[in-house]
Design an enzyme around this catalytic site. Structure first.
Site, PDB file in Angstrom:
ATOM      1  N   ASP A 100      98.338  64.436  64.939  1.00 58.31           N
ATOM      2  CA  ASP A 100      98.367  65.747  64.284  1.00 58.31           C
ATOM      3  C   ASP A 100      97.419  65.848  63.091  1.00 58.31           C
ATOM      4  O   ASP A 100      97.110  64.855  62.438  1.00 58.31           O
ATOM      5  CB  ASP A 100      99.784  66.029  63.758  1.00 58.31           C
ATOM      6  CG  ASP A 100     100.755  66.406  64.848  1.00 58.31           C
ATOM      7  OD1 ASP A 100     100.448  66.195  66.024  1.00 58.31           O
ATOM      8  OD2 ASP A 100     101.854  66.893  64.500  1.00 58.31           O
ATOM      9  N   HIS A 126      99.114  60.663  62.809  1.00 62.19           N
ATOM     10  CA  HIS A 126      98.319  61.644  62.070  1.00 62.19           C
ATOM     11  C   HIS A 126      96.899  61.150  61.816  1.00 62.19           C
ATOM     12  O   HIS A 126      96.660  59.944  61.721  1.00 62.19           O
ATOM     13  CB  HIS A 126      98.986  61.958  60.722  1.00 62.19           C
ATOM     14  CG  HIS A 126     100.341  62.574  60.837  1.00 62.19           C
ATOM     15  ND1 HIS A 126     101.476  61.823  61.066  1.00 62.19           N
ATOM     16  CD2 HIS A 126     100.738  63.875  60.790  1.00 62.19           C
ATOM     17  CE1 HIS A 126     102.530  62.640  61.133  1.00 62.19           C
ATOM     18  NE2 HIS A 126     102.100  63.879  60.973  1.00 62.19           N
TER      19      HIS A 126
END
Length: 235
Positions: free
Chosen positions: A51, A195
């Site tokens: 993400d 991430h």
């Protein structure tokens, strides 16, 4: 010859059973309003998702690690970052990674009006679609959603995806902590949250070790869309 026939019959039965249980499409999931956090399956498959990128330093390191290990992932892109680094999106697409949307600004959608939610999704889609196929997967920022958010996603043809394994790599723990958490929590059908939207992060190095250790346990890595093909419908 007898053993060969028995083997062929066994393979045919196995194929029939797999076909019988994997009988759901993304459209059916959307119509059911289902939010995907993992996939019920007996197969040792796992989806790595990343993400918040792209980031000028972290994303190239992540893409290099994935190329080294020959693994494809699903990247949930933040469109405001896509505007800054379109070349990294193109690199990810060329490498065969799946692209999903993570909205434009990473605002918690549950705090917004219906129109503001629609604007976040529409703006993100317009930006991402200039560089990649139109996203069909959507991850709400912070994993926060309500019925209004799900309805807005459904209207745009998205399958909403969260996760089942979160090592909180964005807090910058040691690489070993990230690896240990993921490896100890993954089960067949898991969706792992990682991430690449900030720097520094332990994620690029952790990815290599996660892939090696889970492969040693017999796991195969797939994108989220591929993972959904293993969805086993049970009575």
């Amino acid at each position: 010859m007898f053993l060969r026939k028995r083997k062929m019959v066994f393979l045919s039965i196995t194929l029939f059973l797999v076909t019988a249980v994997a009988g759901i499409t993304q459209e059916q999931l959307r119509e059911r309003g289902e939010v995907i956090k993992n996939v019920p399956t007996t197969h040792k498959v796992v989806a790595l998702t990343i993400d918040d990128g792209p980031h000028s330093k972290t994303t190239p390191a992540v893409l290099a690690a994935l190329k080294e290990k020959d693994v494809k992932v699903t990247l949930f892109l933040l469109a405001s970052n896509v505007e800054q680094h379109p070349e990294l999106v193109q690199q990810a697409v060329q490498a065969g990674h799946e692209i999903g949307t993570h909205t434009y600004s990473h605002t918690l959608l549950t705090r917004l009006s219906k129109q503001a939610v629609a604007d976040e999704l529409t703006k993100a889609e317009e930006i991402i679609s200039k560089l990649a196929p139109k996203p069909i997967l959507f991850r709400p920022p912070g994993g926060a959603f309500n019925q209004a958010v799900l309805a807005a996603a459904h209207e745009r043809g998205y399958t909403t995806v969260t996760w089942s394994v979160d090592p909180e790599d964005w807090k910058c723990p040691p690489v070993s902590n990230v690896v240990q958490h993921v490896v100890s929590h993954v089960t067949p059908g898991s969706i792992v949250l990682l991430h690449d939207g900030q720097y520094p992060l332990p994620t690029p190095e952790a990815l290599k070790q996660i892939i090696d250790q889970l492969r040693a346990q017999g796991y195969t890595f797939v994108t989220v869309s591929e993972l959904l093909q293993y969805y086993e419908v049970r009575d």
